[in-house]
Design a protein around this motif. Structure first.
Motif, PDB file in Angstrom:
ATOM      1  N   CYS A 100       0.951  -1.197  -0.098  1.00  0.00           N
ATOM      2  CA  CYS A 100       0.045  -0.111   0.059  1.00  0.00           C
ATOM      3  C   CYS A 100       0.783   1.153  -0.010  1.00  0.00           C
ATOM      4  O   CYS A 100       1.555   1.460   0.890  1.00  0.00           O
ATOM      5  CB  CYS A 100      -0.998  -0.046   1.057  1.00  0.00           C
ATOM      6  SG  CYS A 100      -1.801   1.677   1.512  1.00  0.00           S
ATOM      7  N   CYS A 156      -7.566   1.033  -1.328  1.00  0.00           N
ATOM      8  CA  CYS A 156      -7.195  -0.020  -0.247  1.00  0.00           C
ATOM      9  C   CYS A 156      -7.889   0.124   0.797  1.00  0.00           C
ATOM     10  O   CYS A 156      -8.296   1.414   1.470  1.00  0.00           O
ATOM     11  CB  CYS A 156      -5.745   0.357  -0.254  1.00  0.00           C
ATOM     12  SG  CYS A 156      -4.990  -0.639   1.244  1.00  0.00           S
ATOM     13  N   CYS A 158      -6.840  -1.076   4.071  1.00  0.00           N
ATOM     14  CA  CYS A 158      -5.993  -1.694   5.118  1.00  0.00           C
ATOM     15  C   CYS A 158      -6.144  -0.788   6.385  1.00  0.00           C
ATOM     16  O   CYS A 158      -6.852   0.105   6.146  1.00  0.00           O
ATOM     17  CB  CYS A 158      -4.409  -1.580   4.578  1.00  0.00           C
ATOM     18  SG  CYS A 158      -3.660   0.116   4.550  1.00  0.00           S
ATOM     19  N   CYS A 161      -5.440   2.940   5.569  1.00  0.00           N
ATOM     20  CA  CYS A 161      -6.131   3.612   4.808  1.00  0.00           C
ATOM     21  C   CYS A 161      -7.682   3.837   5.555  1.00  0.00           C
ATOM     22  O   CYS A 161      -8.430   4.704   5.467  1.00  0.00           O
ATOM     23  CB  CYS A 161      -6.370   2.853   3.587  1.00  0.00           C
ATOM     24  SG  CYS A 161      -4.737   3.078   2.568  1.00  0.00           S
TER      25      CYS A 161
HETATM   26 ZN    ZN Z   1      -3.703   1.083   2.512  1.00  0.00          ZN
END
Ligand code: ZN
Length: 353
Positions: A100, A156, A158, A161
């Motif tokens: 990422c 993304c 994650c 994020c």
């Molecule tokens: Zn991310």
């Protein structure tokens, strides 16, 4: 007629041929720049063994006055990658095989690896591999996919994020573009402060907007290009990287058998970049690396004709594409890749530089 002709060189070629063999064939084709992948993963060979062969290639190329640009491909994750947990994540929680760009842990790791290889190898420049994108699972990219249905699986999601990105908001794409651009700019500083060139492999089309509208009947992949366009589909704004001086040149991957499609993509670059003849190095696909050959089944207008020799970029096809680049005034080209360099290509290429 070209100032430079370059060759991307995958790890399989570095492992499969000696440095002397690689350099001899490239020199015979009048190619003056070799772009080997760093191949940092322990696959297909242990890293130390691969890097030993890479060192030999750098030395042999330099012995013959060639330029060596590292293809920095550390972005795709692999089992032994220390930063692999900082990868892009789908909404359903499925981890993806790219880091990422927004994640501080991924950025720290990438910059550290870039510094290490710049310290250990006498490279003349760095070229970012094409994995510097979001939405790598975007289905439909004539240069990369096997013809699956058109769709986008956004990333993304994650932890970083989820905490910081405007997920699914109108400004999400711009946010991702900005994070990726920051990462590329940080890498650029490391490369430029050593006086080396910095460039990227660029996804095409850059944007499927005004430029292509007039030509859509000529583009078999036009609807799919909505998904694989660099800026709006993959959040990779390589045009802004050029405009800001973050990169010195971009290498759009235009791996088609059809010279008309290569022509349209070259013209898109010239439409957007005033100095395109110098700062755009069109990437041409050799042998089976054409969208028409690789693209299977659903999206080719004549499905029965995929995987046919007629779609391979043989010597005659490469000659046509080099003629085209000369006619359009382009000063440089780059080929993909050494593993697909056939003996028949060599005398054709050699006539252009
Ligand atoms: Zn991310």
């Amino acid at each position: 007629m070209f100032k430079h002709m370059a060759m991307w060189t995958w790890p399989d070629a570095v492992l499969g041929e000696t440095a002397e063999q690689i350099v001899e064939r490239l020199r015979a084709a009048h190619i003056d720049i070799v772009i080997p992948y760093l191949g940092l993963r322990d696959d297909p060979a242990p890293r130390a063994a691969y890097e030993e062969r890479l060192q030999a290639l750098v030395e042999e190329a330099h012995r013959h006055g060639m330029t060596v640009i590292a293809c920095f491909d550390e972005m795709g994750t692999y089992a032994s990658m220390p930063a692999k947990d900082y990868c892009q994540v789908r909404q359903d929680g499925e981890p993806q095989n790219l880091l990422c760009p927004a994640h501080p842990g991924a950025r720290e790791y990438l910059l550290g690896e870039l510094e290490r290889v710049l310290g250990e190898f006498a490279f003349d420049g760095v070229n970012l591999e094409d994995s510097y994108v979001y939405n790598s699972t975007t289905i439909y990219d004539p240069a990369h996919s096997g013809g699956a249905e058109f769709s986008v699986i956004p990333v993304c999601y994650c932890d970083h994020c989820r905490a910081h990105a405007p997920l699914e908001q109108p400004e999400w794409n711009q946010w991702r573009r900005d994070r990726l651009s920051e990462l590329v700019a940080a890498e650029s500083r490391l490369v430029h402060e050593r006086g080396l060139s910095f460039s990227v492999a660029a996804r095409m089309p850059y944007a499927r907007d005004d430029f292509y509208a007039a030509y859509q009947d000529e583009i078999p992949y036009y609807s799919g290009w909505q998904h694989c366009q660099a800026r709006d589909g993959l959040a990779a704004d390589w045009l802004s990287w050029l405009q800001q001086g973050i990169i010195d040149f971009a290498c759009p991957m235009s791996y088609f058998h059809s010279s008309r499609l290569v022509e349209l993509e070259t013209l898109e670059c010239q439409y957007r970049v005033p100095e395109a003849r110098e700062s755009i190095w069109m990437g041409l696909g050799l042998d089976v690396i054409t969208a028409e050959y690789a693209q299977a089944h659903r999206d080719h207008p004549e499905p029965g004709k995929v995987h046919q020799d007629a779609f391979k970029n043989d010597a005659a096809a490469i000659g046509r594409q080099l003629d085209l680049q000369v006619r359009l005034g382009q000063q440089h080209v780059v080929f993909f890749s050494h593993a697909f360099l056939r003996d028949e290509h060599i005398p054709v290429m050699a006539a252009y530089r």
